[in-house]
Design an enzyme around this catalytic site. Structure first.
Site: not given
Length: 809
Positions: A674, A747, A781
């Protein structure tokens, strides 16, 4: 001439591939047994133990899933999509440490959520069924009789909900409030495939500037809206312990519904049209009202309009009534906050928020509980004389905790604590609560006007969790407990009102966390009683070496990291190793806060498949969580100097591991997930410190998140140079080392669209850079399927072996 189809295939080699398995050492880490989850009973003498299963298969993760209004829904079960369930349930007697078997459980248990009844006579849980093609799937409500230790299904009607667990115990423990799938609900609306017209959206100058985050899974058209209404509607009902149902009102688009402590009223939030194509359901119009147990509205709290974005700034909030809840220590009293600046932090205001309370039957004017100079956070309730109210202001990181006396209007709030949210060393801890007779969390209040505070105990020597007794009158603190070397012991909860009996988890570098009862009235080793004895999950890596190291950035900022080395490794004897550095930048408003030590040298050497530690099994050294502070002191914005500070952090970390002789400069990789992936792209673009990078689920072009990202609160149009400079995509031509990009193709995290990795890879490919793009099907994610995790490790190991392990100076 080459046929067109052949030339296209040649341009995209290995576009489709099979899942691959990493070496056996890494497979063993993924498949290591996981400890059960523990849930303590209200009376603190029993605990439920829920078995944590192995990772789900890709077949499970790939089941049907709807993406509507920012939510992900399983259309088979009319509930949130989820892929991990408890597979076993038993009880644990705290006094005897004996496990108690439960009879009558579903044959193939898929436990989603659970909750003790306030009187501890029952344990409710939901079981998710996936029937065959001709059967019915759904969420079932089950009940365990604690006296007989027998489980049974409570009602035949399945639950239907989009948030929470779908059930709530009534305060008297004689029944539960349910969100049911409406009886007679027909099939979901089917798409005709023929549009009925264009999709229209409007914007008006009068609305002013608003933050519009890059949300995923939004409604796209009216067909989506009708589908959302179908799956979001639920029927409220009460069910008694015999299974008898009583419906409450009609099906509606309920989001949150909570029961008043007296059990006679409901606080309901119901979504309304018009829906939106630019914000998720949480910003849709809603009616918040109080209803009786027949479903009849008795008091309107607020009609919230559609909110397509907030004013700029991280301290922006909704205008009008927000954060409505019940006061848990009163029969039926509402509490909420209202912004006095329109929710806009840019407006000057001495009072930012007012916190109100209003008792049933809601006649007369609401009472003012507090007038705040920053944003209301929450209240922790004790009784009419004691409650703790928190407020904060993100811009300055300022936090204040007040004592209020909710039954004494003339007594002004008293400031108990004022500190910086980023100052871990001076954090006083969080107030300790225990459930009352209605199951609601209440402050643990001593007879001498004391409360209990528990915290991480951050210090220059690392975290040492603590429990304090704090006197509200004299402000004196008494330390009841603090973790001591060579163990890390964290307080799960208190078992007695005076704070002398504690449930803790205790661990050391070679001992995984286990649950203990600590009796502070005893001495020495007699204080501890072990409740569990979970074995080491990866015994082959039990002797991994871990050290909390400290070093300095060039400008004097103190940095910390966790250095992990393979078992039996000695730097002087074995020489430097290839090293993987894994990090996540963090913003600070002061250098002193950025310099504070994080973590503890006494935590368990956990080798999780998710972080960098698995590479220890492949002969790598690992530098985990090296400090990457970005400091913006005073009025300065941290991101104005993001790149030079980021590079300085990395240079200091590399210099330290080289100085220690555990790594050499030409065999170091950088990685992160991330915002850590964003960091990885920037470090490869602006340094040659690393031979390779591993970037998972990142964002690389900040102009695609124009209304802020991470802690950046300025919009793109007010900080164009910052957005441009911080975007690795804009500097893809400068990346001369190998970059592995991994991303979940579904995601749903705001800002990290899969397109971010796709465009970054295309840029590097077009520029002739060395890169590989791995898109994981059906993953969000974070990655969930066993096949995905295995393939992630396969790709990571192969990449590092190719570009780092055998790299030449």
């Amino acid at each position: 001439m080459v046929p067109l189809t052949m030339s296209l295939l040649a341009a995209a080699p290995n576009a489709h591939s099979q899942y691959q398995l990493p070496p056996a050492q890494l497979q063993a880490i993924v498949d290591a047994p996981r400890a059960p989850a523990l849930g303590l009973s209200p009376q603190r003498n029993l605990a439920m133990m829920v078995d944590t299963p192995a990772l789900p298969s890709i077949a499970e993760v790939a089941q049907p899933e709807l993406k509507l209004a920012g939510l992900r829904i399983n259309p088979r079960t009319y509930s949130p999509s989820r892929f991990s369930f408890g597979t076993g349930l038993k009880l644990l007697d705290i006094a005897t440490q004996k496990e108690i078997k439960i009879m009558g459980l579903p044959r193939q248990l898929r436990l989603a959520d659970s909750a003790w009844s306030p009187d501890q006579r029952y344990l409710a849980f939901t079981h998710v069924t996936y029937a065959d093609r001709d059967g019915a799937s759904g969420v079932e409500l089950w009940l365990v009789d604690i006296n007989t230790r027998i489980a049974r299904r409570l009602t035949a009607q399945p639950l239907s909900y989009l948030d929470g667990s779908g059930f709530t115990w009534m305060p008297d423990a004689k029944g539960l409030l349910l969100h049911l799938k409406p009886i007679g609900r027909g099939k979901a609306p089917q798409s005709t495939g023929v549009p009925g017209g264009p999709i229209l959206q409007d914007s008006q100058v009068s609305v002013g500037a608003r933050q519009l985050r890059t949300y995923q899974d939004l409604l796209k058209n009216e067909e989506d809206a009708r589908l959302f209404e179908h799956y979001a509607s639920s029927q409220l009902a009460l069910v008694d312990l015999s299974g008898k149902l009583r419906l409450i009102g009609n099906p509606e688009l309920f989001t949150n519904v909570s029961v008043a402590p007296n059990g006679k009223l409901l606080l309901a939030s119901v979504l309304q049209r018009p829906f939106s194509y630019v914000v998720p359901a949480s910003a849709f119009p809603r009616r918040v009202d109080v209803r009786d147990l027949s479903g009849k509205p008795v008091h309107l709290v607020v009609e919230k309009p559609l909110e397509e974005g907030l004013p700029p700034g991280n301290d922006a909030v909704s205008a009008g009534v927000r954060k409505v809840s019940w006061r848990v220590d009163a029969p039926a009293t509402l509490v909420w906050a209202e912004a006095q600046d329109g929710g806009d932090p840019a407006k000057a205001a001495e009072v930012r928020d007012i916190v109100y309370s209003h008792a049933a039957p809601f006649a007369g004017e609401p009472k003012v509980l507090a007038r705040l100079g920053s944003r209301y956070d929450r209240v922790v309730w004790g009784n009419g004389d004691v409650a703790l109210l928190g407020e904060g202001w993100y811009k300055t990181r300022a936090v204040k905790i007040w004592r209020i006396q909710p039954e004494h209007d003339t007594v002004a709030p008293e400031l108990l604590f004022s500190y910086s949210a980023e100052d871990r060393y001076n954090n006083p801890g969080s107030p300790v609560t225990m459930p009352d007779s209605a199951g609601r969390p209440r402050l643990v209040l001593g007879a001498d006007s004391t409360i209990l505070l528990g915290g991480s105990g951050a210090s220059n020597e690392g975290d040492r969790p603590f429990l304090d007794r704090f006197n509200l009158t004299t402000k004196a603190k008494e330390r009841l407990f603090q973790s001591e070397a060579p163990y890390y012991e964290s307080i799960v909860t208190v078992l007695s009102d005076d704070g002398t009996r504690l449930l803790t988890t205790r661990e050391s570098p070679t001992e995984r966390p286990n649950f203990y009862v600590r009796d502070l009235n005893r001495s020495g080793a007699a204080q501890l009683t072990a409740l569990t004895n979970f074995p080491h999950p990866t015994p082959q890596l039990k002797d991994v070496q871990k050290e909390q190291i400290r070093y300095k950035r060039a400008d004097g900022v103190d940095l910390t990291a966790t250095l992990m080395l393979p078992p039996n490794y000695e730097a002087k004897r074995d020489g430097p190793l290839p090293l993987l550095m894994w990090a996540y930048p963090q913003d600070f408003k002061s250098a002193s806060a950025a310099s504070q030590t994080t973590g503890s040298p006494f935590r368990f050497n956990a080798i999780s498949y998710w972080g960098p530690a698995p590479m220890l099994a492949m002969g790598y050294a690992v530098l985990d969580n090296p400090s990457m502070p970005i400091v913006g002191a005073g009025d300065a914005e941290p991101n104005d100097s993001y790149l030079p500070q980021l590079v300085a952090n990395a240079e200091a970390a590399v210099a330290e591991v080289v100085r220690r002789g555990v790594a050499e400069r030409h065999r170091i990789a950088i990685g992160g997930h991330s915002y850590g992936a964003f960091m990885t792209g920037n470090l490869l673009a602006h340094t040659r410190l690393f031979k390779a990078g591993v970037a998972r689920s990142g964002a690389y072009n900040r102009t695609l998140t124009p209304f802020g990202f991470q802690s950046e609160e300025r919009e793109f149009w007010k900080a164009k140079e910052v957005y441009q400079a911080m975007s690795p995509f804009n500097n893809a031509d400068k990346i001369k080392d190998a970059l592995l990009l991994i991303h979940g193709e579904q995601d749903n995290n705001s800002g990290t669209f899969p397109m971010q990795s796709e465009r970054m890879f295309q840029a590097m490919k077009g520029l002739g850079g060395t890169a590989r793009l791995v898109m994981l099907p059906n993953e969000s994610h974070a990655y969930r399927a066993r096949e995905s995790i295995m393939h992630m490790l396969f790709e990571t190991n192969s990449w590092l072996d190719k570009y780092v392990k055998n790299a030449k100076p």
